[in-house]
Design a protein around this motif. Sequence first.
Motif, PDB file in Angstrom:
ATOM      1  N   LEU A  96       0.854  -1.187   0.000  1.00 47.87           N
ATOM      2  CA  LEU A  96       0.000   0.000   0.000  1.00 47.87           C
ATOM      3  C   LEU A  96       0.888   1.235   0.000  1.00 47.87           C
ATOM      4  O   LEU A  96       1.457   1.611   1.016  1.00 47.87           O
ATOM      5  CB  LEU A  96      -0.925  -0.005   1.215  1.00 47.87           C
ATOM      6  N   GLY A  97       1.019   1.830  -1.184  1.00 50.45           N
ATOM      7  CA  GLY A  97       1.917   2.950  -1.395  1.00 50.45           C
ATOM      8  C   GLY A  97       3.117   2.493  -2.203  1.00 50.45           C
ATOM      9  O   GLY A  97       4.207   2.302  -1.660  1.00 50.45           O
ATOM     10  N   CYS A  98       2.935   2.288  -3.507  1.00 50.26           N
ATOM     11  CA  CYS A  98       3.998   1.690  -4.326  1.00 50.26           C
ATOM     12  C   CYS A  98       4.846   2.724  -5.067  1.00 50.26           C
ATOM     13  O   CYS A  98       5.913   2.393  -5.582  1.00 50.26           O
ATOM     14  CB  CYS A  98       3.415   0.690  -5.313  1.00 50.26           C
ATOM     15  N   TYR A  99       4.363   3.970  -5.166  1.00 49.39           N
ATOM     16  CA  TYR A  99       5.117   5.049  -5.830  1.00 49.39           C
ATOM     17  C   TYR A  99       5.483   4.596  -7.247  1.00 49.39           C
ATOM     18  O   TYR A  99       4.636   4.068  -7.955  1.00 49.39           O
ATOM     19  CB  TYR A  99       6.320   5.414  -4.971  1.00 49.39           C
TER      20      TYR A  99
ATOM     21  N   ALA B 295      -0.986 -12.536   3.877  1.00 52.87           N
ATOM     22  CA  ALA B 295       0.165 -13.038   4.630  1.00 52.87           C
ATOM     23  C   ALA B 295       1.186 -11.947   4.903  1.00 52.87           C
ATOM     24  O   ALA B 295       1.943 -12.038   5.877  1.00 52.87           O
ATOM     25  CB  ALA B 295       0.843 -14.179   3.870  1.00 52.87           C
ATOM     26  N   PHE B 296       1.219 -10.934   4.041  1.00 47.60           N
ATOM     27  CA  PHE B 296       2.204  -9.860   4.186  1.00 47.60           C
ATOM     28  C   PHE B 296       1.629  -8.575   3.623  1.00 47.60           C
ATOM     29  O   PHE B 296       1.014  -8.562   2.551  1.00 47.60           O
ATOM     30  CB  PHE B 296       3.488 -10.201   3.427  1.00 47.60           C
ATOM     31  N   ALA B 297       1.830  -7.488   4.355  1.00 46.08           N
ATOM     32  CA  ALA B 297       1.416  -6.170   3.866  1.00 46.08           C
ATOM     33  C   ALA B 297       2.501  -5.156   4.213  1.00 46.08           C
ATOM     34  O   ALA B 297       2.984  -5.130   5.351  1.00 46.08           O
ATOM     35  CB  ALA B 297       0.086  -5.749   4.479  1.00 46.08           C
ATOM     36  N   PHE B 298       2.867  -4.362   3.236  1.00 42.30           N
ATOM     37  CA  PHE B 298       3.814  -3.270   3.451  1.00 42.30           C
ATOM     38  C   PHE B 298       3.044  -1.965   3.338  1.00 42.30           C
ATOM     39  O   PHE B 298       2.477  -1.652   2.293  1.00 42.30           O
ATOM     40  CB  PHE B 298       4.926  -3.321   2.397  1.00 42.30           C
ATOM     41  N   PHE B 299       2.987  -1.218   4.443  1.00 43.99           N
ATOM     42  CA  PHE B 299       2.290   0.060   4.480  1.00 43.99           C
ATOM     43  C   PHE B 299       3.311   1.179   4.304  1.00 43.99           C
ATOM     44  O   PHE B 299       4.140   1.424   5.181  1.00 43.99           O
ATOM     45  CB  PHE B 299       1.572   0.256   5.824  1.00 43.99           C
ATOM     46  N   ASP B 300       3.239   1.859   3.168  1.00 44.64           N
ATOM     47  CA  ASP B 300       4.193   2.938   2.882  1.00 44.64           C
ATOM     48  C   ASP B 300       3.440   4.181   2.418  1.00 44.64           C
ATOM     49  O   ASP B 300       3.809   4.817   1.425  1.00 44.64           O
ATOM     50  CB  ASP B 300       5.204   2.479   1.823  1.00 44.64           C
TER      51      ASP B 300
ATOM     52  N   HIS C 108       6.485   1.622   7.064  1.00 43.82           N
ATOM     53  CA  HIS C 108       7.632   2.501   6.844  1.00 43.82           C
ATOM     54  C   HIS C 108       7.381   3.859   7.494  1.00 43.82           C
ATOM     55  O   HIS C 108       6.254   4.231   7.775  1.00 43.82           O
ATOM     56  CB  HIS C 108       7.866   2.674   5.336  1.00 43.82           C
ATOM     57  N   ASP C 109       8.467   4.572   7.741  1.00 43.45           N
ATOM     58  CA  ASP C 109       8.439   5.914   8.350  1.00 43.45           C
ATOM     59  C   ASP C 109       7.957   5.880   9.794  1.00 43.45           C
ATOM     60  O   ASP C 109       7.208   6.745  10.239  1.00 43.45           O
ATOM     61  CB  ASP C 109       7.586   6.886   7.516  1.00 43.45           C
ATOM     62  N   TYR C 110       8.410   4.875  10.522  1.00 41.24           N
ATOM     63  CA  TYR C 110       8.138   4.764  11.951  1.00 41.24           C
ATOM     64  C   TYR C 110       9.233   5.541  12.675  1.00 41.24           C
ATOM     65  O   TYR C 110      10.362   5.066  12.808  1.00 41.24           O
ATOM     66  CB  TYR C 110       8.147   3.281  12.334  1.00 41.24           C
TER      67      TYR C 110
ATOM     68  N   PHE D 242      11.571   1.100   9.827  1.00 39.06           N
ATOM     69  CA  PHE D 242      10.628   0.037   9.502  1.00 39.06           C
ATOM     70  C   PHE D 242      10.134  -0.607  10.791  1.00 39.06           C
ATOM     71  O   PHE D 242      10.942  -1.079  11.601  1.00 39.06           O
ATOM     72  CB  PHE D 242      11.287  -1.041   8.631  1.00 39.06           C
ATOM     73  N   ALA D 243       8.821  -0.636  10.982  1.00 41.04           N
ATOM     74  CA  ALA D 243       8.226  -1.281  12.153  1.00 41.04           C
ATOM     75  C   ALA D 243       7.568  -2.591  11.736  1.00 41.04           C
ATOM     76  O   ALA D 243       6.837  -2.636  10.733  1.00 41.04           O
ATOM     77  CB  ALA D 243       7.192  -0.367  12.806  1.00 41.04           C
TER      78      ALA D 243
END
Length: 271
Positions: free
Chosen positions: A95-98, A189-194, A221-223, A254-255
Amino acid sequence: SKLTEWQILGACSAMVGVLSALSLAAALLDSVRTEDVLVEECQVSLRERLDPEVLRFFQGMSATGQESLFKRFYMFSRLKQLVIDKHVPGAFLELGCYHGKRTSVPLRRFIDHFDSSRQFHVYDSFEGLPERMARDGIAESPADEKGGLATTFDNFKENFRLAGLRLPDAIHKGYFGDIPDDKYPDRVAFAFFDGDLYQSIKDSFAKVYHKLNPGAIVLVHDYMISGRFLGPKRAIEEFLADKPENVTECWDTFALIVKAQPPHEARTTEL
């Protein structure tokens, strides 16, 4: 001036060879993190978390021009160790691929190599950031304001073409909270929040949390405690306040959050 990831790798490679250089570069990256913005109580060592198979797989990618690939080594190592190796079922989301070069392209490469059966979905407005809120803190540059960090859908696709890779299985355009629930896979199973900002991260959790399988991981990201994006940390704390999960560990900004087992399953496992 601060060394870039590629300068660190180049210096290390000249001394010890590529694979050893990657491990050594990780140790150096541990030492050059911007500590004044980090949440120190959860920090772990990148060198201790690196997965040897992930290092071997990515060892030849320094010539591809991938941006911030070293900083993604933490993500890929933990993804393999906690999801692939433990056979946690479900799709992979970003979520947030730029423009895709930092994470989407390497993640496609990772999926195709380690578990090609996984569904891979990406989400982005392709219009830049939404409006900042007070919880996000003060913007440090125009790129941090509404419309900043914008790219185009065509640019995203072109970066996959240049890399010789197939596109994600689904590309969803819109702000996360506006994208219909049925566009998010039922099991994750996996999510990247950016998403960078408070509301984007809150919306990411709202859309994905209840679809996470037990043992699934979320990386945010941005923790950070100071700097350009204060919203993600605040969004994590607020959303998880009444949940069994918390930040398990972090590296740099990264959190990592691991989805808990349902209470009845946890009791069964203990017995």
